[in-house]
Design an enzyme around this catalytic site. Structure first.
Site, short mmCIF file in Angstrom:
data_model
loop_
_atom_site.label_atom_id
_atom_site.label_comp_id
_atom_site.label_asym_id
_atom_site.label_seq_id
_atom_site.Cartn_x
_atom_site.Cartn_y
_atom_site.Cartn_z
N ASP A 471 0.81 -1.22 0.00
CA ASP A 471 0.00 0.00 0.00
C ASP A 471 0.85 1.27 0.00
OD1 ASP A 471 -2.38 -1.39 0.08
OD2 ASP A 471 -2.49 -1.40 2.26
C1 GLC Z 1 -1.49 -4.44 5.32
C2 GLC Z 1 -2.77 -4.31 4.53
C3 GLC Z 1 -2.69 -5.13 3.27
C4 GLC Z 1 -1.47 -4.74 2.48
C5 GLC Z 1 -0.22 -4.82 3.33
C6 GLC Z 1 1.00 -4.26 2.65
O1 GLC Z 1 -1.34 -5.75 5.76
O2 GLC Z 1 -3.85 -4.70 5.33
O3 GLC Z 1 -3.84 -4.95 2.49
O4 GLC Z 1 -1.35 -5.54 1.34
O5 GLC Z 1 -0.40 -4.09 4.51
O6 GLC Z 1 0.88 -2.91 2.39
#
Ligand code: GLC
Length: 783
Positions: A471
């Site tokens: 993210d």
């Molecule tokens: C968190 C989020 C997930 C994402 C990950 C890496 O675990 O909940 O959706 O893929 O972070 O950013």
């Protein structure tokens, strides 16, 4: 594990905390999917209905160091004029004895102060929107004790944003009738954000004890220049019995109890929510009765054990057993599926990709539940294949996903579902789209794939857009040029898997189409993403590399290497080389970092990943989600001891032996551990609410023990640590139970010599399907 902090009970079903002095709150999350209850080892936490962000019943500010918002009891010895909290907080008087047992669906906090033993058992019944506390008091001293008991909680009945208390205080209405406190609020922004809606419920507080007085007003309870550590009401014993409107409401009842030496008394406290007074009185009547409360507690415990114990393991590593048999599943289901809540993060909403991955756990415990969860996600897909990134259950509102990978997780889970259940009919099930129209699950999957295939960059790789799995990379691809190599890997896996599925169901043309797409992608990927010793993580909008030896920061990324193996996109020699590079450059004392070195300065072109403190979270933390994938890759390459080494370094139970470093709970997975570029290297953060619990479960079951669901049956391919000589597994699969023993007399780690099913040697490594609802005995020999 040092008993100084706590330990697992012998059967692993409870974690017993032996001191209230812990580095952080160690919590439990109790929920029936509607009413939820978070409780820390000192009684902190809060309650909510359906949505822990938009519909909080009691007050709570997230503060992992202070942990002083909770639902509490005060006990006062009238003759000595002194009071304490049996959960240590909020009064914080030193207790003579203390113990907190976090169990599967309940928590028990037991303590003793000057001869008064208190035990509080907290749980949430399976169906009703309420919590029950069963309190037991015992006089262990030689004198008769006259005790006042006070309950305390702050009513909230609103959203996480309602922190302007002088304003919100003006909307409550509180009344007391028949020993029950009722409270409602004529203002709620949680449903549609309008400022013209009432909270449509009534909250209540009551006890099996008859109250002698009560207080509804926070200001009067606390008094001038005081706090809940030393509230005036408790100190002076005086309640003003404030009811009505125009104040910040609290739930304070005053009870009186006498205890002769050796005498024990029990009472219940009930807190909950109902549509109206009558309905509340009905459930109060039911659970105020001890028999009913105890029976319900038994049922709750049974519910969890039945659910979790369908598949269990018995390995030589007791922590593996405890976590696989109970805690990974419990964490996923209680925190991620039923609550979407934890101390560090109150997500509240369902995440499209997140809860789909959690369905990996549901699949092991309840096929129907897994199916319902997948359908819920399919309903949040648009007719063009795009999806909601997340949504709130109670109003179905959320955010549209601009991430590139999100739609594919639906396909991933549908494939896993069919492999586990053999339920091909599911593909034909018609499910509506979020915007308009409806289609079969098969079409939902195809649309998701097509959507990703449509968004390719100039290298023939999928676009990064506003981020892929990571993210934090939300600045990389906003101009629509950046390409993600990790997504290429993930897509490659999906294309091949979907092609196989198409073939099985007789859609040969589609099978060829997707296989060809995969082939082309493989070529592009290997042409463009090999960096010499490892795979790149991608390319930015500006055409620069991510995860190359040329980069000063973010030189090598774990996911790009692990998924090169998991997806099968890399040729064998490159796959091995990539993993060895990852091991060499990323592994640390506390596990492999997500990438290294961390980004040191904010970089708009990368995104908020570079804004995190170096070494934390997605900016080069030891991100557990990614760690589980690395273990899978190691197993696929047959490097059993490497996988197990990572397991031990990152497993919460092992980490628990040094809680001052690890900080978070030893019985659940944390989302991340601070990486080597952080000054807090090794500290755990963000426990409970992480998809890595589901993946950790799969690491052990599917890859280390190597018992994996396939379309044709359970495939056996263990990759175990050499020192494990014998393992027993009970695996539920398509209505039958498989009692599997894995024998490793020569201390190897893989390579099956023979498999015997019900006394007969089978050909190959897939246990045949029986579909007979019976138990079958499987002996596996590694020789
Ligand atoms: C968190 C989020 C997930 C994402 C990950 C890496 O675990 O909940 O959706 O893929 O972070 O950013």
């Amino acid at each position: 594990m040092k008993k100084r902090f706590g330990y697992f009970t012998d059967n692993g079903r409870e974690f017993v905390i032996t001191t209230y002095n812990l580095p952080r709150p160690w919590i439990n999350i109790l929920s029936n999917g509607r009413y939820g209850f978070l409780v820390s080892h000192t009684g902190g936490g809060f309650s909510w209905l359906i949505d822990c962000n938009l519909n909080r019943i009691t007050k709570w500010y997230q503060d992992v160091f202070r942990d002083m918002d909770g639902r509490y009891l005060y006990i006062k010895d009238i003759d000595k004029n002194e009071y304490w909290s049996p959960t240590y907080k909020p009064v914080m008087k030193k207790l003579d004895y203390y113990e907190c047992r976090h169990g599967l669906g309940y928590t028990v906090i037991k303590s003793r102060y000057r001869g008064i033993e208190t035990e509080i058992t907290y749980f949430v019944p399976r169906k009703e929107s309420m919590e029950i506390w069963i309190v037991r008091l015992k006089n262990m001293s030689k004198r008769k004790r006259n005790l006042e008991i006070y309950t305390f909680l702050e009513w909230w009945l609103g959203t996480i944003y309602d922190i302007d208390r002088q304003f919100h205080g003006l909307f409550y209405d509180l009344w007391v009738k028949d020993n029950i406190m009722f409270v409602t609020k004529y203002f709620w922004t949680g449903f549609d954000g309008s400022w013209n809606r009432s909270w449509n419920y009534i909250a209540f507080l009551t006890s099996s004890l008859k109250a002698i007085s009560f207080e509804g007003c926070r200001e009067k309870f606390i008094g001038e220049n005081r706090s809940i550590v030393n509230p005036e009401t408790v100190e002076k014993g005086e309640c003003y019995q404030t009811i009505g409107r125009g104040f910040e409401p609290v739930g304070v009842f005053k009870y009186f109890i006498t205890l002769n030496p050796g005498e024990e008394k029990r009472f219940t406290i009930l807190i909950g929510v109902g549509e109206n007074e009558d309905r509340i009185k009905k459930i109060v009547k039911k659970f105020i009765d001890f028999e009913n409360a105890f029976r319900e507690l038994k049922e709750v415990k049974k519910f969890w054990l039945d659910l979790l114990c369908k598949t269990t393991v018995e390995t030589p590593d007791k922590y593996v057993n405890y976590l696989v048999n109970y805690w990974y599943k419990y964490q996923t289901i209680s925190a991620r599926i039923l609550s979407r809540n934890a101390y560090y993060q109150q997500a509240a909403a369902y995440g499209f990709r997140d809860q789909l991955q959690d369905t990996l756990t549901l699949l092991l415990v309840d096929y129907g539940w897994a199916k319902r969860q997948i359908i819920e996600h399919a309903k949040h897909q648009f007719s063009d294949g795009g999806v909601m990134h997340w949504w709130h259950e109670h109003n179905d509102q959320g955010m549209i996903s601009r991430h590139s990978d999100t739609p594919l997780w639906l396909v991933f889970m549908v494939i896993n579902y069919i492999k586990e259940t053999g339920d091909y009919k599911f593909l034909e099930e018609i499910v509506p789209f979020y915007d308009k129209g409806e289609a079969s699950i098969f079409t939902h999957c195809e649309l998701a794939i097509k959507r990703v295939l449509k968004k390719f960059g100039e290298r023939g790789l999928p676009l990064f857009l506003s981020g892929d799995w990571n993210d934090g990379f939300n600045g990389v691809g906003i101009k629509g040029k950046a390409e993600s190599s990790w997504l290429a890997e993930f897509l490659y896996l999906i294309l091949n898997e979907f092609s196989t599925l198409c073939k099985i169901i007789g859609k040969d043309r589609k099978a060829v189409l997707y296989r060809n797409k995969a082939k082309r992608l493989r070529k592009n990927f290997n042409d463009k993403c090999w960096d010499g010793k490892w795979y790149l993580r991608g390319f930015t909008d500006e055409n620069t590399t991510i995860g190359s030896h040329k980069n000063k920061e973010g030189k090598i990324f774990l996911n790009a290497q692990s998924w090169a193996v998991i997806s099968g996109i890399a040729p064998r020699y490159k796959a091995r080389k990539a993993i060895i590079s990852a091991e060499k450059m990323l592994d640390t004392k506390y596990g492999p970092a997500l990438f290294l070195p961390a980004y040191k300065n904010p970089n708009e072109k990368l995104g908020y990943i570079s804004r995190y403190a170096p070494g934390t979270k997605e900016n080069a933390g030891i991100f557990m989600h990614a760690v589980t994938w690395m273990m899978i890759a190691e197993c696929i390459l047959g490097r059993a001891n490497k996988a197990y080494k990572i397991y031990i370094k990152t497993c919460p139970a092992y980490r628990g032996s040094d809680p001052n470093r690890s900080k978070t709970e030893p019985y659940v997975v944390s989302e991340w551990i601070a990486g080597p570029d952080s000054q807090f290297f090794g500290e755990g953060w963000n426990s409970w609410l992480t998809g890595s619990a589901a993946w950790s479960l799969r690491v052990v079951l599917d890859y280390i023990l190597g018992i994996k669901a396939t379309y044709d049956g359970l495939k056996i391919n263990p990759c175990i640590p050499r020192k494990w000589k014998k393992i027993n597994v009970k695996r539920y699969f398509r209505g039958s139970i498989y009692e599997i023993s894995i024998n490793n007399p020569h201390r190897l780690s893989r390579g099956i010599e023979r498999i015997i099913v019900d006394g007969k040697q089978i050909k190959g490594d897939i246990i045949p399907l029986f579909n007979d609802g019976k138990t079958h005995y499987v002996e596996v020999f590694i020789e």
